[in-house]
Design a protein around this motif. Structure first.
Motif, PDB file in Angstrom:
ATOM      1  N   GLY A  58       0.818  -1.222   0.000  1.00 20.79           N
ATOM      2  CA  GLY A  58       0.000   0.000   0.000  1.00 20.79           C
ATOM      3  C   GLY A  58       0.846   1.264   0.000  1.00 20.79           C
ATOM      4  N   ASN A  59       2.182   1.088  -0.098  1.00 17.69           N
ATOM      5  CA  ASN A  59       3.096   2.235  -0.183  1.00 17.69           C
ATOM      6  C   ASN A  59       3.054   3.172   1.008  1.00 17.69           C
ATOM      7  OD1 ASN A  59       5.022   2.858  -2.250  1.00 17.69           O
ATOM      8  ND2 ASN A  59       3.355   2.370  -3.666  1.00 17.69           N
ATOM      9  N   GLY A  60       2.874   2.629   2.204  1.00 11.45           N
ATOM     10  CA  GLY A  60       2.938   3.533   3.352  1.00 11.45           C
ATOM     11  C   GLY A  60       2.251   2.965   4.568  1.00 11.45           C
TER      12      GLY A  60
ATOM     13  N   THR B 111       1.361   4.096   9.040  1.00 12.38           N
ATOM     14  CA  THR B 111       0.760   5.139   9.866  1.00 12.38           C
ATOM     15  C   THR B 111       1.470   6.492   9.700  1.00 12.38           C
ATOM     16  OG1 THR B 111       1.407   3.406  11.399  1.00 12.38           O
ATOM     17  CG2 THR B 111      -0.535   4.633  11.954  1.00 12.38           C
ATOM     18  N   SER B 112       2.792   6.450   9.507  1.00 17.55           N
ATOM     19  CA  SER B 112       3.530   7.715   9.362  1.00 17.55           C
ATOM     20  C   SER B 112       3.451   8.270   7.936  1.00 17.55           C
ATOM     21  CB  SER B 112       4.983   7.527   9.780  1.00 17.55           C
ATOM     22  OG  SER B 112       5.550   6.410   9.143  1.00 17.55           O
ATOM     23  N   GLY B 113       3.765   7.446   6.951  1.00 19.30           N
ATOM     24  CA  GLY B 113       3.794   7.926   5.559  1.00 19.30           C
ATOM     25  C   GLY B 113       2.431   8.368   5.060  1.00 19.30           C
ATOM     26  N   HIS B 114       1.415   7.522   5.262  1.00 17.12           N
ATOM     27  CA  HIS B 114       0.047   7.885   4.855  1.00 17.12           C
ATOM     28  C   HIS B 114      -0.644   8.712   5.945  1.00 17.12           C
ATOM     29  CE1 HIS B 114      -0.318   5.892   1.071  1.00 17.12           C
ATOM     30  NE2 HIS B 114      -0.183   4.664   1.543  1.00 17.12           N
ATOM     31  N   GLY B 115      -0.599   8.193   7.170  1.00 18.71           N
ATOM     32  CA  GLY B 115      -1.384   8.756   8.263  1.00 18.71           C
ATOM     33  C   GLY B 115      -0.978  10.167   8.660  1.00 18.71           C
ATOM     34  N   ILE B 116       0.300  10.508   8.532  1.00 14.26           N
ATOM     35  CA  ILE B 116       0.721  11.859   8.901  1.00 14.26           C
ATOM     36  C   ILE B 116       1.179  12.652   7.667  1.00 14.26           C
ATOM     37  CG2 ILE B 116       2.384  13.214  10.232  1.00 14.26           C
ATOM     38  CD1 ILE B 116       2.109  10.888  12.350  1.00 14.26           C
TER      39      ILE B 116
ATOM     40  N   LEU C  30      -2.879  16.358   2.275  1.00 11.36           N
ATOM     41  CA  LEU C  30      -4.211  16.129   1.716  1.00 11.36           C
ATOM     42  C   LEU C  30      -4.153  15.279   0.449  1.00 11.36           C
ATOM     43  CD1 LEU C  30      -5.821  19.685   2.241  1.00 11.36           C
ATOM     44  CD2 LEU C  30      -5.973  17.672   3.723  1.00 11.36           C
ATOM     45  N   SER C  31      -3.251  14.289   0.453  1.00 14.71           N
ATOM     46  CA  SER C  31      -3.141  13.363  -0.672  1.00 14.71           C
ATOM     47  C   SER C  31      -4.358  12.447  -0.697  1.00 14.71           C
ATOM     48  CB  SER C  31      -1.863  12.535  -0.537  1.00 14.71           C
ATOM     49  OG  SER C  31      -2.042  11.239  -1.065  1.00 14.71           O
ATOM     50  N   ARG C  32      -4.955  12.324  -1.873  1.00 14.84           N
ATOM     51  CA  ARG C  32      -6.165  11.522  -2.011  1.00 14.84           C
ATOM     52  C   ARG C  32      -5.893  10.058  -1.649  1.00 14.84           C
ATOM     53  NH1 ARG C  32      -8.243  10.384  -7.359  1.00 14.84           N
ATOM     54  NH2 ARG C  32     -10.178   9.265  -7.017  1.00 14.84           N
ATOM     55  N   ARG C  33      -4.764   9.536  -2.159  1.00 15.86           N
ATOM     56  CA  ARG C  33      -4.403   8.141  -1.875  1.00 15.86           C
ATOM     57  C   ARG C  33      -4.224   7.913  -0.371  1.00 15.86           C
ATOM     58  NH1 ARG C  33      -1.849   4.447  -5.257  1.00 15.86           N
ATOM     59  NH2 ARG C  33      -0.097   4.122  -3.851  1.00 15.86           N
ATOM     60  N   SER C  34      -3.591   8.865   0.292  1.00 13.05           N
ATOM     61  CA  SER C  34      -3.323   8.678   1.722  1.00 13.05           C
ATOM     62  C   SER C  34      -4.593   8.765   2.559  1.00 13.05           C
ATOM     63  CB  SER C  34      -2.303   9.705   2.208  1.00 13.05           C
ATOM     64  OG  SER C  34      -1.053   9.440   1.623  1.00 13.05           O
ATOM     65  N   ILE C  35      -5.524   9.622   2.135  1.00  9.85           N
ATOM     66  CA  ILE C  35      -6.801   9.721   2.857  1.00  9.85           C
ATOM     67  C   ILE C  35      -7.526   8.382   2.773  1.00  9.85           C
ATOM     68  CG2 ILE C  35      -9.071  10.863   2.891  1.00  9.85           C
ATOM     69  CD1 ILE C  35      -7.559  13.420   1.838  1.00  9.85           C
ATOM     70  N   VAL C  36      -7.567   7.812   1.567  1.00 12.13           N
ATOM     71  CA  VAL C  36      -8.230   6.512   1.377  1.00 12.13           C
ATOM     72  C   VAL C  36      -7.483   5.418   2.147  1.00 12.13           C
ATOM     73  CG1 VAL C  36      -8.813   4.737  -0.329  1.00 12.13           C
ATOM     74  CG2 VAL C  36      -9.229   7.153  -0.848  1.00 12.13           C
ATOM     75  N   ALA C  37      -6.146   5.424   2.056  1.00  9.63           N
ATOM     76  CA  ALA C  37      -5.355   4.382   2.732  1.00  9.63           C
ATOM     77  C   ALA C  37      -5.549   4.461   4.246  1.00  9.63           C
ATOM     78  CB  ALA C  37      -3.873   4.524   2.381  1.00  9.63           C
ATOM     79  N   THR C  38      -5.483   5.674   4.801  1.00  6.44           N
ATOM     80  CA  THR C  38      -5.601   5.831   6.250  1.00  6.44           C
ATOM     81  C   THR C  38      -6.986   5.397   6.730  1.00  6.44           C
ATOM     82  OG1 THR C  38      -4.055   7.679   6.126  1.00  6.44           O
ATOM     83  CG2 THR C  38      -5.259   7.421   8.189  1.00  6.44           C
TER      84      THR C  38
ATOM     85  N   LYS D 164      -5.740  -0.957  -6.851  1.00 11.43           N
ATOM     86  CA  LYS D 164      -5.910  -2.174  -6.058  1.00 11.43           C
ATOM     87  C   LYS D 164      -4.798  -2.361  -5.019  1.00 11.43           C
ATOM     88  CE  LYS D 164      -6.318  -6.619  -7.544  1.00 11.43           C
ATOM     89  NZ  LYS D 164      -6.641  -7.575  -8.607  1.00 11.43           N
ATOM     90  N   PRO D 165      -3.506  -2.192  -5.405  1.00 10.10           N
ATOM     91  CA  PRO D 165      -2.458  -2.365  -4.389  1.00 10.10           C
ATOM     92  C   PRO D 165      -2.658  -1.463  -3.166  1.00 10.10           C
ATOM     93  CG  PRO D 165      -1.472  -2.238  -6.555  1.00 10.10           C
ATOM     94  CD  PRO D 165      -2.935  -1.948  -6.741  1.00 10.10           C
ATOM     95  N   LEU D 166      -3.138  -0.242  -3.384  1.00  8.63           N
ATOM     96  CA  LEU D 166      -3.345   0.678  -2.258  1.00  8.63           C
ATOM     97  C   LEU D 166      -4.375   0.109  -1.286  1.00  8.63           C
ATOM     98  CD1 LEU D 166      -2.565   3.666  -1.260  1.00  8.63           C
ATOM     99  CD2 LEU D 166      -4.837   4.256  -2.105  1.00  8.63           C
ATOM    100  N   ILE D 167      -5.490  -0.360  -1.838  1.00 11.20           N
ATOM    101  CA  ILE D 167      -6.571  -0.880  -0.980  1.00 11.20           C
ATOM    102  C   ILE D 167      -6.181  -2.206  -0.340  1.00 11.20           C
ATOM    103  CG2 ILE D 167      -8.997  -1.624  -0.951  1.00 11.20           C
ATOM    104  CD1 ILE D 167      -8.618   1.376  -1.464  1.00 11.20           C
ATOM    105  N   VAL D 168      -5.603  -3.107  -1.148  1.00 10.55           N
ATOM    106  CA  VAL D 168      -5.184  -4.410  -0.603  1.00 10.55           C
ATOM    107  C   VAL D 168      -4.120  -4.186   0.470  1.00 10.55           C
ATOM    108  CG1 VAL D 168      -4.006  -6.584  -1.151  1.00 10.55           C
ATOM    109  CG2 VAL D 168      -5.744  -5.681  -2.706  1.00 10.55           C
ATOM    110  N   GLY D 169      -3.169  -3.321   0.175  1.00  6.93           N
ATOM    111  CA  GLY D 169      -2.087  -3.048   1.123  1.00  6.93           C
ATOM    112  C   GLY D 169      -2.602  -2.444   2.416  1.00  6.93           C
TER     113      GLY D 169
END
Lengths: 140, 141
Positions: free
Chosen positions: A97-99, A101-106, A112-120, B83-88
């Protein structure tokens, strides 16, 4: 059981925020621990030195401030199989997921990265559901 | 100088994790346990870190085209929810929820010398390497 500790939470969070900000303003890098850790161990990566130094600093910082009021945990109840499974999942998931709690979460949320909001949101909800199931359904 | 910043940044990060007690798996799990004896501390850690990092980012970073000591900002501009973002993120959340340890604290608590914490750390590195191998295989085809 742990008690709500608002002051130390705010202070500790502030230090983490300053840490991430310094690394980005001066060095142009994101303080994502899983990414730094993984890249530090890739032999083909020729930009590893700063990562090792950052990780060394992290451990040093822990060493400086650990004391009886802000201790390190001494042990964990979880069984060995659970430890290993959880470790594999955390490693696999943060890399895929490329990150974490620190990379995405903070850093990601702060930008305000869209990917990080969804990932967190995804890992927070999954983790909370996991705790609900293990503590209140299986553990009850 | 860049290495000095990396060191200082690391020290602050480790100190912050410890002072906020995010190195304590129970404290993390109690935050995630909303229906139990909820400990909201982690939310304040994030709020505090986000306020400082976020305002600094928009006021001091976005207004520059390069960092003070290097040629460019190495920041993801990818906006795609794939998909990798969500799966990860799901896998990460599952592992995190099982034990209450994420990568920063996993490194921090190695200082205890506890075998289970060392085991968790090694398993985590193996998990990362497996993920790397899988993504290499997919993208090399």
């Amino acid at each position: 059981m742990t008690e709500f500790t608002p002051l130390t939470a705010l202070l500790g969070g502030a230090l983490i925020g300053i840490s991430a900000l310094l690394l980005l303003i001066f060095n142009g890098r994101i303080a994502g621990i899983s990414g730094i850790l993984h890249s530090a161990l890739q032999p083909a990566d020729n930009d590893r030195l700063w990562r090792w130094i950052f990780l060394f600093g992290l451990v040093l910082g822990v060493f400086f401030v650990m004391n009886p009021t802000t201790p390190l945990p001494t042990d964990i109840e979880a069984s060995w199989p659970l430890i290993i499974i959880a470790g594999l999942l955390v490693g696999f998931g943060s890399k895929t997921g490329n990150g974490c709690t620190s990379g995405h979460g903070i850093c990601g949320l702060g930008r305000l990265s869209r990917r990080s909001i969804v990932a967190t949101a995804t890992f927070m909800i999954t983790a909370a559901l996991t705790v609900f199931i293990t503590r209140h359904i299986i553990g009850a | 100088m860049k290495l000095f910043i990396a060191l200082i940044s690391g020290v602050l990060f480790g100190a912050g994790l410890t002072i906020a007690q995010m190195v304590n798996p129970d404290k993390v799990l109690n935050f995630l346990d909303i229906t139990g004896h909820w400990d909201p501390s982690l939310a304040l850690v994030m709020a505090s870190a986000l306020t400082i990092f976020g305002s600094g980012y928009f006021l001091l970073v976005r207004t520059k085209n390069k960092p003070l000591l290097d040629k460019e900002f190495i920041v993801s501009t990818n906006n795609k929810i794939d998909k990798p973002l969500i799966v990860g993120a799901t896998t990460f959340g599952l592992g995190w929820g099982l034990i209450g340890i994420c990568p920063g604290p996993a490194l921090a608590i190695l200082l205890t010398g506890n075998m289970k914490f060392i085991g968790f750390f090694i398993a985590m590195l193996i998990g990362m390497q497996v993920a790397q191998k899988i993504s290499d295989t997919i993208y090399n085809e």
